[in-house]
Design an enzyme around this catalytic site. Structure first.
Site, PDB file in Angstrom:
ATOM      1  N   LEU A   8       1.054  -1.178  -0.200  1.00  0.00           N
ATOM      2  CA  LEU A   8      -0.181   0.322  -0.077  1.00  0.00           C
ATOM      3  C   LEU A   8       0.572   1.208  -0.027  1.00  0.00           C
ATOM      4  O   LEU A   8       0.112   2.177  -0.506  1.00  0.00           O
ATOM      5  CB  LEU A   8      -0.841   0.203   1.210  1.00  0.00           C
ATOM      6  CG  LEU A   8      -2.019  -1.139   1.333  1.00  0.00           C
ATOM      7  CD1 LEU A   8      -2.533  -0.957   2.233  1.00  0.00           C
ATOM      8  CD2 LEU A   8      -2.486  -1.501   0.479  1.00  0.00           C
TER       9      LEU A   8
ATOM     10  N   ARG B 121      -2.161   4.844   0.269  1.00  0.00           N
ATOM     11  CA  ARG B 121      -3.340   4.192   1.173  1.00  0.00           C
ATOM     12  C   ARG B 121      -3.008   3.211   2.274  1.00  0.00           C
ATOM     13  O   ARG B 121      -3.644   2.478   3.044  1.00  0.00           O
ATOM     14  CB  ARG B 121      -3.754   3.082   0.621  1.00  0.00           C
ATOM     15  CG  ARG B 121      -4.937   3.604  -0.958  1.00  0.00           C
ATOM     16  CD  ARG B 121      -5.379   2.433  -1.548  1.00  0.00           C
ATOM     17  NE  ARG B 121      -6.723   3.161  -2.387  1.00  0.00           N
ATOM     18  CZ  ARG B 121      -7.857   3.627  -2.205  1.00  0.00           C
ATOM     19  NH1 ARG B 121      -8.218   3.767  -0.482  1.00  0.00           N
ATOM     20  NH2 ARG B 121      -8.874   4.318  -3.331  1.00  0.00           N
TER      21      ARG B 121
ATOM     22  N   HIS C 233      -3.315   6.038   5.264  1.00  0.00           N
ATOM     23  CA  HIS C 233      -5.219   5.770   5.259  1.00  0.00           C
ATOM     24  C   HIS C 233      -5.814   4.478   6.347  1.00  0.00           C
ATOM     25  O   HIS C 233      -6.640   4.163   7.270  1.00  0.00           O
ATOM     26  CB  HIS C 233      -5.643   6.355   3.891  1.00  0.00           C
ATOM     27  CG  HIS C 233      -7.303   5.992   3.871  1.00  0.00           C
ATOM     28  ND1 HIS C 233      -7.957   6.488   4.708  1.00  0.00           N
ATOM     29  CD2 HIS C 233      -8.277   4.479   2.945  1.00  0.00           C
ATOM     30  CE1 HIS C 233      -9.647   5.787   4.271  1.00  0.00           C
ATOM     31  NE2 HIS C 233      -9.278   4.796   3.453  1.00  0.00           N
TER      32      HIS C 233
ATOM     33  N   HIS D   9     -12.512  -4.795  -5.183  1.00  0.00           N
ATOM     34  CA  HIS D   9     -11.692  -4.811  -3.816  1.00  0.00           C
ATOM     35  C   HIS D   9     -11.811  -5.119  -3.061  1.00  0.00           C
ATOM     36  O   HIS D   9     -10.810  -6.105  -2.048  1.00  0.00           O
ATOM     37  CB  HIS D   9     -11.235  -3.162  -3.834  1.00  0.00           C
ATOM     38  CG  HIS D   9     -12.258  -2.057  -3.178  1.00  0.00           C
ATOM     39  ND1 HIS D   9     -12.712  -1.644  -3.520  1.00  0.00           N
ATOM     40  CD2 HIS D   9     -12.230  -2.008  -2.009  1.00  0.00           C
ATOM     41  CE1 HIS D   9     -12.952  -0.852  -2.966  1.00  0.00           C
ATOM     42  NE2 HIS D   9     -12.516  -1.586  -1.371  1.00  0.00           N
TER      43      HIS D   9
ATOM     44  N   PHE E 226     -14.343   9.313   7.462  1.00  0.00           N
ATOM     45  CA  PHE E 226     -14.102  10.495   8.462  1.00  0.00           C
ATOM     46  C   PHE E 226     -12.561  10.391   8.119  1.00  0.00           C
ATOM     47  O   PHE E 226     -11.236  11.796   8.431  1.00  0.00           O
ATOM     48  CB  PHE E 226     -13.723   9.935   9.989  1.00  0.00           C
ATOM     49  CG  PHE E 226     -15.380   9.488  10.568  1.00  0.00           C
ATOM     50  CD1 PHE E 226     -16.000  10.312   9.899  1.00  0.00           C
ATOM     51  CD2 PHE E 226     -15.632   9.376  11.132  1.00  0.00           C
ATOM     52  CE1 PHE E 226     -17.522  10.738   9.840  1.00  0.00           C
ATOM     53  CE2 PHE E 226     -17.110   9.439  12.152  1.00  0.00           C
ATOM     54  CZ  PHE E 226     -18.351  10.311  11.555  1.00  0.00           C
ATOM     55  N   ASP E 227     -11.541   9.051   8.082  1.00  0.00           N
ATOM     56  CA  ASP E 227     -10.506   9.469   7.525  1.00  0.00           C
ATOM     57  C   ASP E 227      -9.988   9.886   6.243  1.00  0.00           C
ATOM     58  O   ASP E 227      -8.673  10.851   5.988  1.00  0.00           O
ATOM     59  CB  ASP E 227      -9.683   8.047   8.130  1.00  0.00           C
ATOM     60  CG  ASP E 227      -7.987   7.996   7.636  1.00  0.00           C
ATOM     61  OD1 ASP E 227      -7.078   8.774   8.950  1.00  0.00           O
ATOM     62  OD2 ASP E 227      -7.899   8.102   6.527  1.00  0.00           O
TER      63      ASP E 227
ATOM     64  N   ARG F 163     -18.418  15.896   1.321  1.00  0.00           N
ATOM     65  CA  ARG F 163     -18.157  14.324   0.636  1.00  0.00           C
ATOM     66  C   ARG F 163     -18.561  14.869  -0.676  1.00  0.00           C
ATOM     67  O   ARG F 163     -17.785  14.568  -1.378  1.00  0.00           O
ATOM     68  CB  ARG F 163     -18.791  13.202   1.106  1.00  0.00           C
ATOM     69  CG  ARG F 163     -18.615  11.929  -0.318  1.00  0.00           C
ATOM     70  CD  ARG F 163     -19.376  10.928   0.615  1.00  0.00           C
ATOM     71  NE  ARG F 163     -19.666   9.496  -0.489  1.00  0.00           N
ATOM     72  CZ  ARG F 163     -20.004  10.085  -1.697  1.00  0.00           C
ATOM     73  NH1 ARG F 163     -20.369  10.730  -2.064  1.00  0.00           N
ATOM     74  NH2 ARG F 163     -19.883   8.994  -2.079  1.00  0.00           N
TER      75      ARG F 163
END
Length: 596
Positions: free
Chosen positions: A68, A88, A91, A159, A250-251, A299
């Site tokens: 990642l 990622r 994250h 995924h 949120f993240d 968002r």
């Protein structure tokens, strides 16, 4: 816990001391008893300092998770927003941290007292679900599965499924040496693994619930695992399908907005703090209604301005074309089902294509089918480097009433080109269907055309045990009426100004016939020249209109200056500003009289 059991590392250096074992390098101590695993403190630019427990660190210390580091969180957006280079990897660490925080809060506030059916093992499973929820993402974020695989005719790959397969790979290969926690870490049992997979992939959870019910009815579901009837709130933490309020959101909203310099008006910590479990789902204090609305509004704005940026989408189409061209060489579609093959794929595919055959002779002859495919792919990526991107022709905002009351569908490139009617003043342009890309974008508040707040349960205060919905009309009269917009975009692989202008005319003609109430983003101007040509034609240097509109003013100013040089004007730089303006106006008026 002893203080020397903990190491302090920034996120870029987490868990690298055992890389020699994982990568197969010689290690003469490999047969010695494994030392007790340590937790790690992470220095994160979004959440500050937080701790990863030993089990999480052991999973982080595996090649599937380390992959990642080479997968950008925002795919190709860093080529538009240069600071959006986060991966990622960080994250996933952030989501694990937030999932653990939410689990600990529920346990502390309600689980300990027995108000909620929960144990400490649930916190471990939720944390691991947050850590591994994106480990199955392909290269270039959602471009791989949403664009490339669908272009190759593969529509059944997700995924989330790959994340579950990689979890099995990690447990079977990298954590199998101490299945019962012999090195001091917690273990992952078979039941834990099943729960983690269901927390990651709710579709898997729903399918297995139906299978259990079919085999043994309601009793079969209850006997398999107690989480299915009393602990459904656990599924609201990482991937919430009830109302889309979860720590994953949120993240990534906090991290992505910080990376691109956008400000969101949402307080994520308040949402988590003012929450509790009622009726087996996570509910929120009613004072957080507008804060949660800002979550969904933020968002939407990130999708509008960042995730679907018109040039970012152009880059995505180019990389997808390059991957398709290189498929005979790389055979990517053969590697998407086996997790051991899949973890070899990351964002370095672009470099692999560009440098293929540079350091070693390719395994095919020059002039072969593979050679030609590779050269086509490299040619597209060379255009990316030169910033010769596919041209964004224009876009149409499709009105909601058209979508609701008609059989509107996304037109094909052939349907749009069939509407091309060249103007009498211009030469016809030969348009090629292969140069045209038609893209449909749907931007919403996360639940299609519905208000996601209608699916959220609220409570008045922490003594209130009766959750309720708050209807939009009661909460505010300033809420939007529509929660989804559909846009039709047109791109051209051919950057020729004549082709782009012709495609603009074709799109405008199609809009008048099939979507007359829709509006173009940029009003169509017949015969519009390219910016470079218009700049070259504007010899006056004007910034506020065509040159013809200002020619007379320029001549008058020149005449006034000549009159002043001949003694007709008394104004000088030492005069007051108002007097100089009045003097200049008189000079212009006099010049107009002389011109007449």
């Amino acid at each position: 816990m002893d203080t020397d059991d903990e190491d302090f590392f920034p996120a870029s250096q987490v868990a690298m001391e055992r890389a020699d074992i994982q990568c197969g390098y010689p290690n003469f101590e490999a047969n010695l008893p494994r030392p007790k695993s340590k937790g790690k403190y992470i220095q994160d630019d979004v959440h500050g300092i937080f701790r990863m427990d030993p089990l999480c660190v052991r999973i982080i210390d595996t090649p599937p998770f380390q992959r990642l580091r080479e997968c950008h969180q925002l795919g190709l957006t860093h080529m538009i927003y240069p600071t959006a280079n986060h991966k990622r990897f960080e994250h996933s660490l952030g989501v694990a941290h937030l999932a653990q925080q939410v689990g600990e809060k529920i346990w502390k506030d309600q689980g300990k007292r027995g108000d909620v059916d929960m144990d400490r093992n649930d916190i471990k499973c939720v944390t691991l679900a947050g850590l591994l929820h994106d480990v199955g993402h392909g290269p270039f974020s959602h471009v791989f599965d949403y664009e490339f695989l669908k272009l190759m005719g593969i529509n059944n790959w997700y995924h989330e499924d790959m994340s579950c397969k990689i979890l099995d790979l990690i447990l079977d290969r990298y954590l199998c040496d101490s299945p019962q926690g012999a090195d001091g870490t917690a273990s992952v049992s078979d039941d834990d693994a099943k729960l983690i997979k269901r927390l990651i992939d709710r579709d898997r959870d729903n399918m297995e619930l139906k299978a259990d019910a079919k085999q043994g009815g309601d009793a079969g579901v209850a006997n398999r695992r107690p989480y299915y009837d009393t602990r459904r709130f656990l599924f609201d933490i990482v991937a919430n399908q009830r109302n889309s309020i979860d720590v994953d959101k949120f993240d990534y909203l906090a991290r992505d907005s910080r990376a691109v310099g956008m400000k969101l008006g949402v307080d994520f910590k308040r949402i988590m703090q003012f929450s509790r479990v009622l009726d087996d789902q996570i509910c929120f204090k009613q004072s957080e209604y507008h804060n949660i609305y800002q979550l969904f509004h933020g968002r939407m704005m990130m999708h509008r301005q960042v995730y679907t940026h018109k040039k970012a989408k152009s880059l995505e189409f180019m990389v997808v074309d390059a991957l398709k061209a290189a498929e005979p060489v790389l055979k990517l579609t053969e590697k998407i089902y086996d997790p051991e093959q899949f973890i070899l794929l990351n964002d370095t595919l672009i470099t692999t294509i560009k440098q293929y055959g540079v350091w070693a002779r390719p395994p095919f002859e020059e002039g072969s089918e593979e050679w030609d495919a590779l050269k086509r792919a490299q040619g597209i990526l060379q255009r990316v480097e030169r910033r010769e991107l596919y041209r964004h022709v224009n876009e149409i905002l499709v009105p909601p009433e058209v979508l609701r009351h008609t059989n509107w569908h996304v037109p094909t490139a052939e349907e749009i080109l069939a509407c091309y009617r060249p103007q009498e003043s211009s030469q016809p342009v030969n348009l090629n269907v292969d140069d045209v890309i038609v893209s449909k974008l749907c931007i919403n508040y996360s639940m299609k055309d519905a208000n996601p707040l209608d699916n959220v349960l609220f409570f008045t205060d922490f003594a209130d045990d009766e959750p309720r919905h708050i209807m939009q009309q009661v909460a505010s009269s300033l809420m939007p009426m529509n929660f989804q917009e559909t846009t039709l975009r047109l791109y051209s692989r051919n950057r020729s100004p004549e082709v782009v202008t012709a495609l603009q005319e074709a799109l405008e003609s199609w809009r008048k016939v099939y979507c007359n109430s829709g509006s173009l983003q940029t009003p169509f101007k017949p015969g519009r020249t390219s910016r470079r040509n218009s700049d070259a034609a504007d010899t006056t240097g004007s910034l506020h209109g065509p040159p013809a509109q200002h020619t007379g003013s320029v001549r008058l100013l020149a005449a006034a200056a000549a009159n002043r040089s001949n003694g007709g004007g008394e104004g000088g730089l030492q005069q007051p500003l108002r007097k100089r303006r009045r003097s200049l106006a008189d000079e212009i008026e006099g010049a107009q009289g002389n011109a007449e």
